[in-house]
Scaffold this motif. Structure first.
Motif, short mmCIF file in Angstrom:
data_model
loop_
_atom_site.label_atom_id
_atom_site.label_comp_id
_atom_site.label_asym_id
_atom_site.label_seq_id
_atom_site.Cartn_x
_atom_site.Cartn_y
_atom_site.Cartn_z
N GLU A 244 38.23 29.24 44.64
CA GLU A 244 39.26 29.73 43.72
C GLU A 244 39.53 31.01 43.40
OE1 GLU A 244 38.20 27.42 40.03
OE2 GLU A 244 38.39 25.71 41.00
N GLN A 245 38.19 31.85 43.18
CA GLN A 245 38.58 33.23 42.93
C GLN A 245 39.01 33.94 44.03
OE1 GLN A 245 37.57 34.22 39.69
NE2 GLN A 245 37.06 32.04 39.46
N ILE A 246 38.56 33.56 45.36
CA ILE A 246 39.01 34.28 46.57
C ILE A 246 40.70 33.96 46.84
CG2 ILE A 246 38.80 34.23 48.97
CD1 ILE A 246 35.83 33.51 48.71
N GLU A 247 40.99 32.72 46.42
CA GLU A 247 42.44 32.48 46.53
C GLU A 247 43.15 33.39 45.55
OE1 GLU A 247 42.70 28.04 46.44
OE2 GLU A 247 41.62 28.20 48.36
N GLU A 248 42.58 33.25 44.26
CA GLU A 248 43.41 34.26 43.26
C GLU A 248 43.30 35.79 43.94
OE1 GLU A 248 42.04 34.10 39.02
OE2 GLU A 248 42.12 31.98 39.48
N ALA A 249 42.47 36.02 44.16
CA ALA A 249 42.08 37.59 44.60
C ALA A 249 43.25 37.86 45.59
CB ALA A 249 40.78 37.86 44.91
N MET A 250 43.34 36.94 46.68
CA MET A 250 44.08 37.25 47.85
C MET A 250 45.56 37.11 47.49
SD MET A 250 42.18 37.40 50.45
CE MET A 250 42.59 36.65 52.31
N ALA A 251 46.10 36.08 46.63
CA ALA A 251 47.41 36.06 46.21
C ALA A 251 47.72 37.28 45.45
CB ALA A 251 47.51 34.49 45.15
N GLU A 252 46.90 37.84 44.37
CA GLU A 252 47.28 38.97 43.79
C GLU A 252 47.30 40.17 44.60
OE1 GLU A 252 44.29 40.50 40.49
OE2 GLU A 252 44.81 38.12 39.92
N ALA A 253 46.60 40.22 45.47
CA ALA A 253 46.59 41.38 46.38
C ALA A 253 48.15 41.33 47.33
CB ALA A 253 45.53 41.37 47.48
N GLU A 254 48.49 39.97 47.68
CA GLU A 254 49.52 40.13 48.34
C GLU A 254 50.97 40.42 47.35
OE1 GLU A 254 50.56 36.18 50.56
OE2 GLU A 254 48.51 36.70 51.24
N ALA A 255 50.76 39.81 46.16
CA ALA A 255 51.84 40.11 45.39
C ALA A 255 52.06 41.68 45.03
CB ALA A 255 51.55 39.50 44.04
N GLU A 256 50.91 42.32 44.87
CA GLU A 256 50.97 43.72 44.55
C GLU A 256 51.54 44.28 45.88
OE1 GLU A 256 46.84 45.33 43.31
OE2 GLU A 256 47.63 44.04 41.71
N ALA A 257 51.16 43.91 47.27
CA ALA A 257 51.60 44.50 48.45
C ALA A 257 53.01 44.31 48.47
CB ALA A 257 50.90 43.92 49.50
N SER A 258 53.62 43.34 48.23
CA SER A 258 55.07 43.07 48.18
C SER A 258 55.88 43.80 47.39
CB SER A 258 55.27 41.49 48.23
OG SER A 258 55.22 40.92 46.93
N ASP A 259 55.12 44.00 45.98
CA ASP A 259 55.83 44.79 44.98
C ASP A 259 56.15 46.21 45.31
OD1 ASP A 259 55.85 43.06 42.99
OD2 ASP A 259 54.77 43.78 41.74
N SER A 260 54.74 46.87 45.91
CA SER A 260 54.87 48.21 46.42
C SER A 260 55.68 48.27 47.54
CB SER A 260 53.50 49.02 46.53
OG SER A 260 52.84 48.15 47.41
N ALA A 261 55.89 47.24 48.34
CA ALA A 261 56.83 47.53 49.37
C ALA A 261 58.26 47.38 49.02
CB ALA A 261 56.74 46.30 50.34
N ARG A 262 58.73 46.78 48.04
CA ARG A 262 60.01 46.70 47.73
C ARG A 262 60.29 48.09 46.73
NH1 ARG A 262 59.87 42.25 43.64
NH2 ARG A 262 58.76 41.04 45.47
N SER A 263 59.36 48.64 46.10
CA SER A 263 59.70 49.84 45.39
C SER A 263 59.81 51.13 46.25
CB SER A 263 58.68 50.18 44.21
OG SER A 263 57.45 50.30 44.34
#
Ligand code: CU
Length: 263
Positions: A244-263
């Motif tokens: 569960e922790q790994i999935e959460e961490a990966m999802a967070e990292a992905e969200a952050e990556a797409s956030d920084s790609a957009r800005s």
């Protein structure tokens, strides 16, 4: 002591592989000290009565060459050497020097701070993401470097250390500010954590359950609130939690990556 854990007389129940040895040594020491206290006490009272002031008594002001007093001294010395060489040094070496192999253990990084315990897990790649002081923030207490590929699957827990039962755990510990000290009484261990260095502490829990972590080094006004828990779980429960922790961490990292790609 945290009221949740109740008040106990004596040591809290042992829960690690080496706690039995520590308890045995402490038991022997206490019984020996009580025995010595009684023997010396009785001898002291005997001397008070036997050598009390009496009419015609003559005091001696020089050594009489009496050697008998060396006998109890010798026995006590031999007993202490037996304890130190036979038990003290071997148990100390096991706790502090004989860290189990990393491949067979769960390795966790602990970053202590005023007044919390931050635990970093390496995730499936088994590599700890770099920590960067400049990236420390309220949401990133250990300053995990988001740019480091090894950090993507890392996850952090605060004040709660989850571990599987019957597996050795190796803590690599450091501090962000002052000296702290990691202590779990049930495991019978304690280790200072110094800023700027890494201290290693290992233990192998033998029972599932929740065990209190305390800070054993006065570290500031919030020192007494610097408590946490070790949750010792069955291997299956631990695996599930870890996933569960790994999935959460990966999802967070992905969200952050797409956030920084957009800005
Ligand atoms: Cu502390």
């Amino acid at each position: 002591m945290n009221s949740e854990y109740g008040f106990e007389i004596g040591m809290s129940p042992p829960a690690s592989t080496y706690s039995g040895q520590i308890d045995w040594l402490m038991g022997v020491l206490h019984i020996a000290m009580i025995g010595m206290f009684l023997i010396w006490g009785i001898y002291f009272v005997y001397c008070l009565i036997a050598y009390r002031a009496r009419p015609g008594g003559q005091a001696t002001y020089h050594q009489t060459g009496e050697k008998a007093s060396f006998i109890p001294d010798g026995i006590v010395l031999a007993f202490e050497l037996w304890l130190i060489l036979g038990f003290g040094i071997p148990i100390w070496a096991e706790l502090k020097q004989e860290t189990p192999p990393v491949e067979e253990s769960l390795e966790v990084v602990l970053v202590a701070q005023q007044f919390a315990w931050n635990f970093q897990y390496a995730g499936p790649d088994g590599v700890f993401g770099k920590r960067d002081v400049d990236q420390v923030s309220a949401s990133n207490p250990i300053g995990l470097d988001e740019q480091d590929p090894a950090a993507k699957d890392d996850f952090i827990t605060i004040n709660n250390l989850y571990v599987p039962v019957n597996k050795s755990v190796i803590l690599r510990m450091t501090s962000k500010d002052v000296i702290h000290d990691f202590q779990v009484t049930n495991f019978r261990n304690k280790q200072d954590i110094l800023p700027g260095t890494v201290q290693t502490l290992w233990f192998e829990p033998e029972r599932t359950g929740k065990f209190e972590i305390g800070c054993a080094q006065l570290c500031g006004l919030g020192h007494t609130q610097m408590v946490g828990n070790v949750w010792v779980e069955t291997p299956e429960d631990y695996k599930e939690w870890e996933q569960e922790q790994i999935e959460e961490a990966m999802a967070e990292a992905e969200a952050e990556a797409s956030d920084s790609a957009r800005s």
